[in-house]
Write a protein that holds these residues in place. Structure first.
Motif, PDB file in Angstrom:
ATOM      1  N   MET A   1       0.838  -1.184   0.000  1.00 51.63           N
ATOM      2  CA  MET A   1       0.000   0.000   0.000  1.00 51.63           C
ATOM      3  C   MET A   1       0.882   1.246   0.000  1.00 51.63           C
ATOM      4  SD  MET A   1      -2.929   0.794   2.727  1.00 51.63           S
ATOM      5  CE  MET A   1      -3.730   2.324   2.782  1.00 51.63           C
ATOM      6  N   ILE A   2       0.599   2.151  -0.892  1.00 54.65           N
ATOM      7  CA  ILE A   2       1.387   3.376  -1.004  1.00 54.65           C
ATOM      8  C   ILE A   2       0.666   4.477  -0.236  1.00 54.65           C
ATOM      9  CG2 ILE A   2       2.344   5.084  -2.574  1.00 54.65           C
ATOM     10  CD1 ILE A   2       2.385   2.903  -4.719  1.00 54.65           C
ATOM     11  N   GLU A   3       1.347   5.018   0.753  1.00 51.91           N
ATOM     12  CA  GLU A   3       0.765   6.090   1.542  1.00 51.91           C
ATOM     13  C   GLU A   3       1.405   7.419   1.177  1.00 51.91           C
ATOM     14  OE1 GLU A   3       0.765   5.344   5.705  1.00 51.91           O
ATOM     15  OE2 GLU A   3       0.232   3.241   5.430  1.00 51.91           O
ATOM     16  N   ASN A   4       0.621   8.459   1.265  1.00 47.67           N
ATOM     17  CA  ASN A   4       1.086   9.824   1.009  1.00 47.67           C
ATOM     18  C   ASN A   4       1.703   9.994  -0.373  1.00 47.67           C
ATOM     19  OD1 ASN A   4       0.283  10.623   3.569  1.00 47.67           O
ATOM     20  ND2 ASN A   4       2.232  10.011   4.462  1.00 47.67           N
ATOM     21  N   GLN A   5       1.210   9.235  -1.333  1.00 50.31           N
ATOM     22  CA  GLN A   5       1.711   9.390  -2.695  1.00 50.31           C
ATOM     23  C   GLN A   5       1.117  10.659  -3.284  1.00 50.31           C
ATOM     24  OE1 GLN A   5       0.733   6.228  -5.326  1.00 50.31           O
ATOM     25  NE2 GLN A   5       1.862   7.082  -7.037  1.00 50.31           N
ATOM     26  N   LYS A   6       1.979  11.484  -3.798  1.00 51.31           N
ATOM     27  CA  LYS A   6       1.515  12.733  -4.398  1.00 51.31           C
ATOM     28  C   LYS A   6       1.379  12.539  -5.899  1.00 51.31           C
ATOM     29  CE  LYS A   6       3.410  15.671  -0.885  1.00 51.31           C
ATOM     30  NZ  LYS A   6       4.111  16.870  -0.542  1.00 51.31           N
ATOM     31  N   ILE A   7       0.230  12.861  -6.397  1.00 55.30           N
ATOM     32  CA  ILE A   7      -0.008  12.744  -7.827  1.00 55.30           C
ATOM     33  C   ILE A   7       0.323  14.082  -8.468  1.00 55.30           C
ATOM     34  CG2 ILE A   7      -1.740  12.317  -9.590  1.00 55.30           C
ATOM     35  CD1 ILE A   7      -3.189  10.576  -7.498  1.00 55.30           C
ATOM     36  N   ARG A   8       1.209  14.029  -9.443  1.00 53.58           N
ATOM     37  CA  ARG A   8       1.620  15.244 -10.132  1.00 53.58           C
ATOM     38  C   ARG A   8       1.143  15.199 -11.566  1.00 53.58           C
ATOM     39  NH1 ARG A   8       7.512  17.024  -8.140  1.00 53.58           N
ATOM     40  NH2 ARG A   8       7.258  16.418  -5.990  1.00 53.58           N
ATOM     41  N   PRO A   9       0.830  16.355 -12.099  1.00 58.28           N
ATOM     42  CA  PRO A   9       0.428  16.368 -13.511  1.00 58.28           C
ATOM     43  C   PRO A   9       1.636  16.086 -14.408  1.00 58.28           C
ATOM     44  CG  PRO A   9       0.615  18.604 -12.670  1.00 58.28           C
ATOM     45  CD  PRO A   9       0.817  17.672 -11.500  1.00 58.28           C
ATOM     46  N   ALA A  10       1.381  15.528 -15.569  1.00 61.20           N
ATOM     47  CA  ALA A  10       2.451  15.282 -16.535  1.00 61.20           C
ATOM     48  C   ALA A  10       2.880  16.581 -17.200  1.00 61.20           C
ATOM     49  CB  ALA A  10       1.985  14.292 -17.593  1.00 61.20           C
ATOM     50  N   LYS A  11       1.929  17.524 -17.288  1.00 59.17           N
ATOM     51  CA  LYS A  11       2.256  18.821 -17.886  1.00 59.17           C
ATOM     52  C   LYS A  11       1.348  19.883 -17.282  1.00 59.17           C
ATOM     53  CE  LYS A  11      -0.719  18.033 -21.843  1.00 59.17           C
ATOM     54  NZ  LYS A  11      -0.807  17.906 -23.275  1.00 59.17           N
ATOM     55  N   VAL A  12       1.816  21.112 -17.353  1.00 61.44           N
ATOM     56  CA  VAL A  12       1.043  22.266 -16.906  1.00 61.44           C
ATOM     57  C   VAL A  12       1.082  23.307 -18.018  1.00 61.44           C
ATOM     58  CG1 VAL A  12       1.474  21.878 -14.445  1.00 61.44           C
ATOM     59  CG2 VAL A  12       3.012  23.352 -15.734  1.00 61.44           C
ATOM     60  N   ILE A  13       0.222  24.287 -17.923  1.00 55.94           N
ATOM     61  CA  ILE A  13       0.201  25.354 -18.919  1.00 55.94           C
ATOM     62  C   ILE A  13       1.201  26.430 -18.504  1.00 55.94           C
ATOM     63  CG2 ILE A  13      -1.223  27.092 -20.076  1.00 55.94           C
ATOM     64  CD1 ILE A  13      -1.898  24.167 -20.727  1.00 55.94           C
ATOM     65  N   GLY A  14       2.083  26.783 -19.418  1.00 58.27           N
ATOM     66  CA  GLY A  14       3.111  27.777 -19.156  1.00 58.27           C
ATOM     67  C   GLY A  14       2.579  29.199 -19.252  1.00 58.27           C
ATOM     68  N   PRO A  15       3.438  30.161 -19.003  1.00 58.16           N
ATOM     69  CA  PRO A  15       3.020  31.565 -18.989  1.00 58.16           C
ATOM     70  C   PRO A  15       2.573  32.092 -20.348  1.00 58.16           C
ATOM     71  CG  PRO A  15       5.396  31.401 -18.850  1.00 58.16           C
ATOM     72  CD  PRO A  15       4.857  30.002 -18.720  1.00 58.16           C
ATOM     73  N   LEU A  16       3.003  31.449 -21.408  1.00 55.96           N
ATOM     74  CA  LEU A  16       2.619  31.881 -22.750  1.00 55.96           C
ATOM     75  C   LEU A  16       1.560  30.967 -23.359  1.00 55.96           C
ATOM     76  CD1 LEU A  16       6.179  32.782 -24.096  1.00 55.96           C
ATOM     77  CD2 LEU A  16       4.474  34.300 -23.073  1.00 55.96           C
ATOM     78  N   GLY A  17       0.964  30.084 -22.530  1.00 60.16           N
ATOM     79  CA  GLY A  17      -0.086  29.209 -22.994  1.00 60.16           C
ATOM     80  C   GLY A  17       0.380  27.877 -23.546  1.00 60.16           C
ATOM     81  N   GLU A  18       1.682  27.639 -23.553  1.00 57.35           N
ATOM     82  CA  GLU A  18       2.224  26.396 -24.083  1.00 57.35           C
ATOM     83  C   GLU A  18       2.308  25.342 -22.972  1.00 57.35           C
ATOM     84  OE1 GLU A  18       5.656  28.175 -22.037  1.00 57.35           O
ATOM     85  OE2 GLU A  18       3.932  28.948 -23.116  1.00 57.35           O
ATOM     86  N   PRO A  19       2.229  24.054 -23.320  1.00 60.27           N
ATOM     87  CA  PRO A  19       2.360  23.027 -22.286  1.00 60.27           C
ATOM     88  C   PRO A  19       3.804  22.925 -21.793  1.00 60.27           C
ATOM     89  CG  PRO A  19       2.025  22.016 -24.445  1.00 60.27           C
ATOM     90  CD  PRO A  19       1.915  23.496 -24.628  1.00 60.27           C
ATOM     91  N   LEU A  20       3.966  22.790 -20.493  1.00 56.51           N
ATOM     92  CA  LEU A  20       5.290  22.630 -19.884  1.00 56.51           C
ATOM     93  C   LEU A  20       5.382  21.245 -19.258  1.00 56.51           C
ATOM     94  CD1 LEU A  20       5.840  25.945 -17.900  1.00 56.51           C
ATOM     95  CD2 LEU A  20       6.972  25.256 -19.982  1.00 56.51           C
ATOM     96  N   THR A  21       6.487  20.565 -19.513  1.00 55.29           N
ATOM     97  CA  THR A  21       6.785  19.294 -18.868  1.00 55.29           C
ATOM     98  C   THR A  21       8.146  19.422 -18.214  1.00 55.29           C
ATOM     99  OG1 THR A  21       7.889  18.367 -20.799  1.00 55.29           O
ATOM    100  CG2 THR A  21       5.510  18.014 -20.644  1.00 55.29           C
ATOM    101  N   LEU A  22       8.549  18.410 -17.459  1.00 56.51           N
ATOM    102  CA  LEU A  22       9.879  18.451 -16.852  1.00 56.51           C
ATOM    103  C   LEU A  22      10.965  18.567 -17.915  1.00 56.51           C
ATOM    104  CD1 LEU A  22       9.546  15.797 -14.007  1.00 56.51           C
ATOM    105  CD2 LEU A  22       9.675  18.276 -13.771  1.00 56.51           C
ATOM    106  N   GLU A  23      10.727  17.976 -19.079  1.00 55.70           N
ATOM    107  CA  GLU A  23      11.720  18.012 -20.159  1.00 55.70           C
ATOM    108  C   GLU A  23      11.803  19.377 -20.835  1.00 55.70           C
ATOM    109  OE1 GLU A  23       9.277  15.468 -20.047  1.00 55.70           O
ATOM    110  OE2 GLU A  23      10.691  14.259 -18.908  1.00 55.70           O
ATOM    111  N   THR A  24      10.694  20.128 -20.829  1.00 51.26           N
ATOM    112  CA  THR A  24      10.701  21.421 -21.517  1.00 51.26           C
ATOM    113  C   THR A  24      11.044  22.588 -20.593  1.00 51.26           C
ATOM    114  OG1 THR A  24       8.319  21.709 -21.202  1.00 51.26           O
ATOM    115  CG2 THR A  24       9.038  20.669 -23.260  1.00 51.26           C
ATOM    116  N   LEU A  25      11.189  22.324 -19.301  1.00 54.76           N
ATOM    117  CA  LEU A  25      11.618  23.383 -18.376  1.00 54.76           C
ATOM    118  C   LEU A  25      13.058  23.762 -18.684  1.00 54.76           C
ATOM    119  CD1 LEU A  25      10.163  22.196 -14.959  1.00 54.76           C
ATOM    120  CD2 LEU A  25       9.494  24.204 -16.260  1.00 54.76           C
ATOM    121  N   PRO A  26      13.495  24.937 -18.246  1.00 54.00           N
ATOM    122  CA  PRO A  26      14.899  25.302 -18.456  1.00 54.00           C
ATOM    123  C   PRO A  26      15.822  24.239 -17.866  1.00 54.00           C
ATOM    124  CG  PRO A  26      13.660  27.181 -17.633  1.00 54.00           C
ATOM    125  CD  PRO A  26      12.747  25.994 -17.571  1.00 54.00           C
TER     126      PRO A  26
END
Length: 99
Positions: A1-26
């Motif tokens: 059983m996994i406790e306190n697992q935090k679910i994170r989104p695969a991508k979020v919307i960036g400041p210019l409206g583009e999708p951001l992922t861990l790979e596309t961050l600076p």
């Protein structure tokens, strides 16, 4: 059983409206912080892609420095992140607080 697992989104919307992922961050070795890069990192934290601690560790920032970026965006949007205009936006914000 996994406790306190935090679910994170695969991508979020960036400041210019583009999708951001861990790979596309600076990249972690970024040393030149232009407005767009700062705004992307703040958007990643606000969207839950990374935590503040992870950002500070990844980019070698202090919590205070990152918090300053967040405050600047909250107060003045992306233009508030411009280093050359910090004093201008700071005085504008202080004048607004008086009224």
């Amino acid at each position: 059983m996994i406790e306190n697992q935090k679910i994170r989104p695969a991508k979020v919307i960036g400041p210019l409206g583009e999708p951001l992922t861990l790979e596309t961050l600076p990249p972690p070795e970024t040393t030149r912080w232009v407005v767009r890069r700062k705004a992307e990192v703040v958007a990643a934290v606000n969207g839950g892609l990374l935590t503040v601690d992870e950002v500070c560790e990844r980019y070698g920032l202090t919590v205070e420095e990152f918090a300053g970026w967040q405050r600047a965006i909250d107060r003045s949007g992306m233009p508030g992140l411009r280093v050359t205009r910090i004093q201008h936006y700071r005085s504008l914000y202080e004048r607004q607080q008086k009224f």
